[in-house]
Design an enzyme around this catalytic site. Structure first.
Site, PDB file in Angstrom:
ATOM      1  N   ARG A 140     -11.022   2.907   5.926  1.00  0.00           N
ATOM      2  CA  ARG A 140      -9.556   2.823   5.802  1.00  0.00           C
ATOM      3  C   ARG A 140      -9.118   3.216   4.393  1.00  0.00           C
ATOM      4  O   ARG A 140      -8.032   3.771   4.204  1.00  0.00           O
ATOM      5  CB  ARG A 140      -9.084   1.401   6.155  1.00  0.00           C
ATOM      6  CG  ARG A 140      -7.590   1.296   6.263  1.00  0.00           C
ATOM      7  CD  ARG A 140      -7.152  -0.035   6.825  1.00  0.00           C
ATOM      8  NE  ARG A 140      -7.375  -1.127   5.884  1.00  0.00           N
ATOM      9  CZ  ARG A 140      -7.119  -2.414   6.155  1.00  0.00           C
ATOM     10  NH1 ARG A 140      -6.627  -2.738   7.344  1.00  0.00           N
ATOM     11  NH2 ARG A 140      -7.339  -3.344   5.263  1.00  0.00           N
ATOM     12  N   ARG A 160     -13.005  -9.449   1.257  1.00  0.00           N
ATOM     13  CA  ARG A 160     -12.598  -9.461   2.670  1.00  0.00           C
ATOM     14  C   ARG A 160     -13.816  -9.634   3.587  1.00  0.00           C
ATOM     15  O   ARG A 160     -13.733 -10.301   4.619  1.00  0.00           O
ATOM     16  CB  ARG A 160     -11.811  -8.182   3.011  1.00  0.00           C
ATOM     17  CG  ARG A 160     -10.399  -8.227   2.450  1.00  0.00           C
ATOM     18  CD  ARG A 160      -9.564  -6.991   2.705  1.00  0.00           C
ATOM     19  NE  ARG A 160      -8.247  -7.167   2.076  1.00  0.00           N
ATOM     20  CZ  ARG A 160      -7.070  -7.089   2.703  1.00  0.00           C
ATOM     21  NH1 ARG A 160      -7.018  -6.792   3.981  1.00  0.00           N
ATOM     22  NH2 ARG A 160      -5.944  -7.291   2.057  1.00  0.00           N
ATOM     23  N   ARG A 201       0.861  -1.190   0.000  1.00  0.00           N
ATOM     24  CA  ARG A 201       0.000   0.000   0.000  1.00  0.00           C
ATOM     25  C   ARG A 201       0.897   1.239   0.000  1.00  0.00           C
ATOM     26  O   ARG A 201       2.094   1.141   0.288  1.00  0.00           O
ATOM     27  CB  ARG A 201      -0.902   0.014   1.240  1.00  0.00           C
ATOM     28  CG  ARG A 201      -1.936  -1.088   1.203  1.00  0.00           C
ATOM     29  CD  ARG A 201      -2.737  -1.135   2.500  1.00  0.00           C
ATOM     30  NE  ARG A 201      -3.594  -2.320   2.515  1.00  0.00           N
ATOM     31  CZ  ARG A 201      -3.883  -3.029   3.599  1.00  0.00           C
ATOM     32  NH1 ARG A 201      -3.365  -2.686   4.773  1.00  0.00           N
ATOM     33  NH2 ARG A 201      -4.668  -4.073   3.515  1.00  0.00           N
TER      34      ARG A 201
HETATM   35  N1  LIG Z   1     -12.046   0.627  17.860  1.00  0.00           N
HETATM   36  C1  LIG Z   1     -12.080   1.234  16.697  1.00  0.00           C
HETATM   37  N2  LIG Z   1     -13.051   2.118  16.416  1.00  0.00           N
HETATM   38  C2  LIG Z   1     -13.107   2.746  15.226  1.00  0.00           C
HETATM   39  N3  LIG Z   1     -12.222   2.576  14.227  1.00  0.00           N
HETATM   40  C3  LIG Z   1     -11.231   1.698  14.457  1.00  0.00           C
HETATM   41  C4  LIG Z   1     -11.096   1.000  15.689  1.00  0.00           C
HETATM   42  N4  LIG Z   1     -10.006   0.192  15.611  1.00  0.00           N
HETATM   43  C5  LIG Z   1      -9.476   0.388  14.395  1.00  0.00           C
HETATM   44  N5  LIG Z   1     -10.188   1.295  13.697  1.00  0.00           N
HETATM   45  C6  LIG Z   1      -9.961   1.743  12.317  1.00  0.00           C
HETATM   46  O1  LIG Z   1     -10.395   0.674  11.469  1.00  0.00           O
HETATM   47  C7  LIG Z   1      -9.576   0.581  10.307  1.00  0.00           C
HETATM   48  C8  LIG Z   1      -9.016  -0.833  10.208  1.00  0.00           C
HETATM   49  O2  LIG Z   1      -8.090  -1.038  11.257  1.00  0.00           O
HETATM   50  P1  LIG Z   1      -6.770  -1.899  11.047  1.00  0.00           P
HETATM   51  O3  LIG Z   1      -6.107  -1.502   9.790  1.00  0.00           O
HETATM   52  O4  LIG Z   1      -5.999  -1.782  12.307  1.00  0.00           O
HETATM   53  O5  LIG Z   1      -7.425  -3.341  10.888  1.00  0.00           O
HETATM   54  P2  LIG Z   1      -6.740  -4.755  10.741  1.00  0.00           P
HETATM   55  O6  LIG Z   1      -7.516  -5.699  11.566  1.00  0.00           O
HETATM   56  O7  LIG Z   1      -5.297  -4.651  11.021  1.00  0.00           O
HETATM   57  O8  LIG Z   1      -6.964  -5.065   9.196  1.00  0.00           O
HETATM   58  P3  LIG Z   1      -6.146  -6.040   8.202  1.00  0.00           P
HETATM   59  O9  LIG Z   1      -6.344  -7.405   8.705  1.00  0.00           O
HETATM   60  O10 LIG Z   1      -6.813  -5.811   6.886  1.00  0.00           O
HETATM   61  O11 LIG Z   1      -4.733  -5.602   8.202  1.00  0.00           O
HETATM   62  C9  LIG Z   1      -8.501   1.637  10.440  1.00  0.00           C
HETATM   63  O12 LIG Z   1      -8.855   2.754   9.659  1.00  0.00           O
HETATM   64  C10 LIG Z   1      -8.516   1.988  11.960  1.00  0.00           C
HETATM   65  O13 LIG Z   1      -8.147   3.328  12.169  1.00  0.00           O
HETATM   66  N1  LIG Z   2      -1.482 -16.564   7.937  1.00  0.00           N
HETATM   67  C1  LIG Z   2      -0.973 -15.340   7.886  1.00  0.00           C
HETATM   68  N2  LIG Z   2      -1.793 -14.275   7.788  1.00  0.00           N
HETATM   69  C2  LIG Z   2      -1.236 -13.054   7.773  1.00  0.00           C
HETATM   70  C3  LIG Z   2       0.147 -12.869   7.831  1.00  0.00           C
HETATM   71  N3  LIG Z   2       0.409 -11.536   7.787  1.00  0.00           N
HETATM   72  C4  LIG Z   2      -0.777 -10.918   7.710  1.00  0.00           C
HETATM   73  N4  LIG Z   2      -1.772 -11.837   7.706  1.00  0.00           N
HETATM   74  C5  LIG Z   2      -3.207 -11.602   7.648  1.00  0.00           C
HETATM   75  O1  LIG Z   2      -3.591 -11.238   6.349  1.00  0.00           O
HETATM   76  C6  LIG Z   2      -4.768 -10.443   6.422  1.00  0.00           C
HETATM   77  C7  LIG Z   2      -4.693  -9.312   5.446  1.00  0.00           C
HETATM   78  O2  LIG Z   2      -3.672  -8.445   5.782  1.00  0.00           O
HETATM   79  P1  LIG Z   2      -3.488  -7.058   4.956  1.00  0.00           P
HETATM   80  O3  LIG Z   2      -2.213  -6.470   5.465  1.00  0.00           O
HETATM   81  O4  LIG Z   2      -3.442  -7.398   3.509  1.00  0.00           O
HETATM   82  O5  LIG Z   2      -4.691  -6.207   5.287  1.00  0.00           O
HETATM   83  C8  LIG Z   2      -4.897 -10.003   7.863  1.00  0.00           C
HETATM   84  O6  LIG Z   2      -5.981 -10.712   8.448  1.00  0.00           O
HETATM   85  C9  LIG Z   2      -3.639 -10.432   8.500  1.00  0.00           C
HETATM   86  O7  LIG Z   2      -3.820 -10.831   9.838  1.00  0.00           O
HETATM   87  C10 LIG Z   2       0.977 -14.019   7.936  1.00  0.00           C
HETATM   88  O8  LIG Z   2       2.219 -13.957   8.018  1.00  0.00           O
HETATM   89  N5  LIG Z   2       0.380 -15.217   7.958  1.00  0.00           N
END
Ligand SMILES: Nc1ncnc2c1ncn2[C@@H]1O[C@H](COP(=O)(O)OP(=O)(O)OP(=O)(O)O)[C@@H](O)[C@H]1O
Ligand SMILES: Nc1nc2c(ncn2[C@@H]2O[C@H](COP(=O)(O)O)[C@@H](O)[C@H]2O)c(=O)[nH]1
Length: 380
Positions: free
Chosen positions: A266, A277, A173
């Site tokens: 996001r 997703r 990204r």
């Molecule tokens: N408790 C919350 N309330 C509102 N918005 C939130 C909260 N927690 C996270 N966010 C927002 O939700 C969006 C998604 O969060 P984040 O990228 O941390 O998710 P993720 O679970 O890591 O996703 P991925 O698995 O795709 O990487 C972001 O824009 C973040 O700022």
């Molecule tokens: N099994 C694994 N899942 C992973 C790993 N690193 C990230 N993730 C999961 O992929 C999705 C999507 O991530 P994104 O960065 O494209 O939004 C998210 O649920 C991560 O937890 C890994 O090493 N192994």
């Protein structure tokens, strides 16, 4: 209860190689387990697998598939069999935190790998003195806020936690940095690396490959920090089945609508990717309930409240920022020594010095490190 008999390993090896005329070259050791003899090579050449196996029943030599990171140099080492499933290797003339290695030959991990590739397989695992805090696996559907929670933890407690940087075949990204957020890689390269046993776990997620390399977890542990893994549910399942002992946390959204709002807000995915997703999220939310998979469920409703609950279950509070664990005292191993196995202890000895390696609390192993070892100089 009397003490188990002591075996002077070097003598046993010498008599064995004499008997079977193995013609060991410089720095090689031969270790017999059942009908197989494992010859461990001391050379470092990039083409050298470092291990060959003589099968007495077939009378043939086999070059096995060698998984894991092998020791840098084994020019001068001694070896001894443990539990008939692994060989302990002690490097001469090295530091106490670098000298203990295991070559696994018949552990559960090796048996699983043999089923997959139908060849002779062995795997290296480095021995680690002491214990580190259990890694933390954080899972949950895309957009639930895993990354947001982890970033807060890393910012507030930088000396305590380290992030396991995953590999992925998805495109970076806009603000993502290679090596920091992910190791961005080509599918063909990652598939090869998976075959070579470089990954602790991997999964196809939302149409791309993601995986945790063994090295990514080791780098964090070596820095004395607690490793955080952000992985999907399939990955969590694989880690649960591996020898890595971790704490498993599943993060749920307060509602499916809120999850969708967060993913859209996001702004990092196309509409098509968001739909994919969200479809996967439904399945993941169900799998998150699998009995015995997750130790804790966190509902990420209000971010600050959820973060507090996360810190609580990790046993930390705002007031204390932890320094990395003081590493065990490092000392030099002698150039020459004999190895003697006495019950669960290995005595490393020469005329001047006796060092005791205690394996009684040993745990872990390939595809990760072997932890819980204790080593001290015996002054008695
Ligand atoms: N408790 C919350 N309330 C509102 N918005 C939130 C909260 N927690 C996270 N966010 C927002 O939700 C969006 C998604 O969060 P984040 O990228 O941390 O998710 P993720 O679970 O890591 O996703 P991925 O698995 O795709 O990487 C972001 O824009 C973040 O700022
Ligand atoms: N099994 C694994 N899942 C992973 C790993 N690193 C990230 N993730 C999961 O992929 C999705 C999507 O991530 P994104 O960065 O494209 O939004 C998210 O649920 C991560 O937890 C890994 O090493 N192994």
């Amino acid at each position: 209860m009397g003490e188990a008999p002591a075996f002077l390993v070097d003598d046993m090896q010498k008599s064995f190689s004499d008997r079977f005329d193995l013609k060991l070259k410089g720095f090689e050791t031969a270790t017999v387990i059942g009908s197989k003899t494992y010859v461990i090579n001391g050379t470092d050449g990039p083409t050298s697998s470092g291990v060959r196996v003589f099968n007495k029943s077939t009378g043939e030599w086999v070059i096995p598939t060698v998984l894991g990171t092998k020791p840098k140099s084994l020019k001068g080492h001694s070896s001894v069999v443990l539990n008939e499933d692994r060989i302990l290797i002690i490097k001469n003339n090295s530091k106490s935190n670098e000298c203990v290695w295991f070559l696994e030959v018949d552990t559960q991990f090796i048996r699983d790998q043999k089923m997959k590739c139908d060849t002779e397989v062995v795997a290296w695992s480095k021995g680690v003195i002491g214990n580190s805090e259990q890694p933390v696996v954080i899972s949950g559907p895309s957009g639930v806020g895993k990354g947001t929670l982890i970033n807060k933890l890393m910012k507030d407690f930088p000396t305590m936690f380290g992030f396991s940087v995953s590999h992925t075949t998805r495109l970076a990204r806009e603000k993502e940095i290679n090596g920091e957020h992910y190791h961005f890689t080509k599918r063909s390269v990652m598939e090869e690396e998976i075959k070579s046993g470089r990954f602790l776990e991997f999964a196809a997620v939302h149409g791309n490959l993601y995986g945790t390399s063994i090295e990514s977890v080791d780098v964090v542990a070596d820095a004395g920090k607690r490793c955080i893994l952000d992985i999907d549910v399939q990955g969590a399942r694989s880690v649960r089945a591996s020898s890595l002992e971790a704490v498993f946390i599943f993060v749920r959204p307060p509602s499916f609508e809120e999850l969708e709002n967060r993913l859209r807000a996001r702004g990092t995915e196309t509409e098509e990717q968001i739909q994919k997703r969200l479809r996967n999220a439904k399945a993941e939310l169900e799998q998150g309930k699998s009995p015995g998979l997750f130790d804790h469920i966190l509902v990420n409703d209000d971010l600050e409240a959820c973060y507090e609950r996360l810190k609580n279950l990790l046993g930390i509070s705002e007031s204390k920022n932890f320094a990395p664990k003081t590493p065990s005292k490092v000392f030099d191993l002698p150039v020459d020594f004999t190895l003697t196995k006495v019950s669960e202890k290995i005595i490393i000895k020469n005329a001047e010095q006796e060092i005791v390696l205690d394996l009684s609390l040993m745990k872990g192993g390939a595809p990760g490190r072997t932890r819980g070892l204790e080593m001290h100089v015996n002054y008695d």
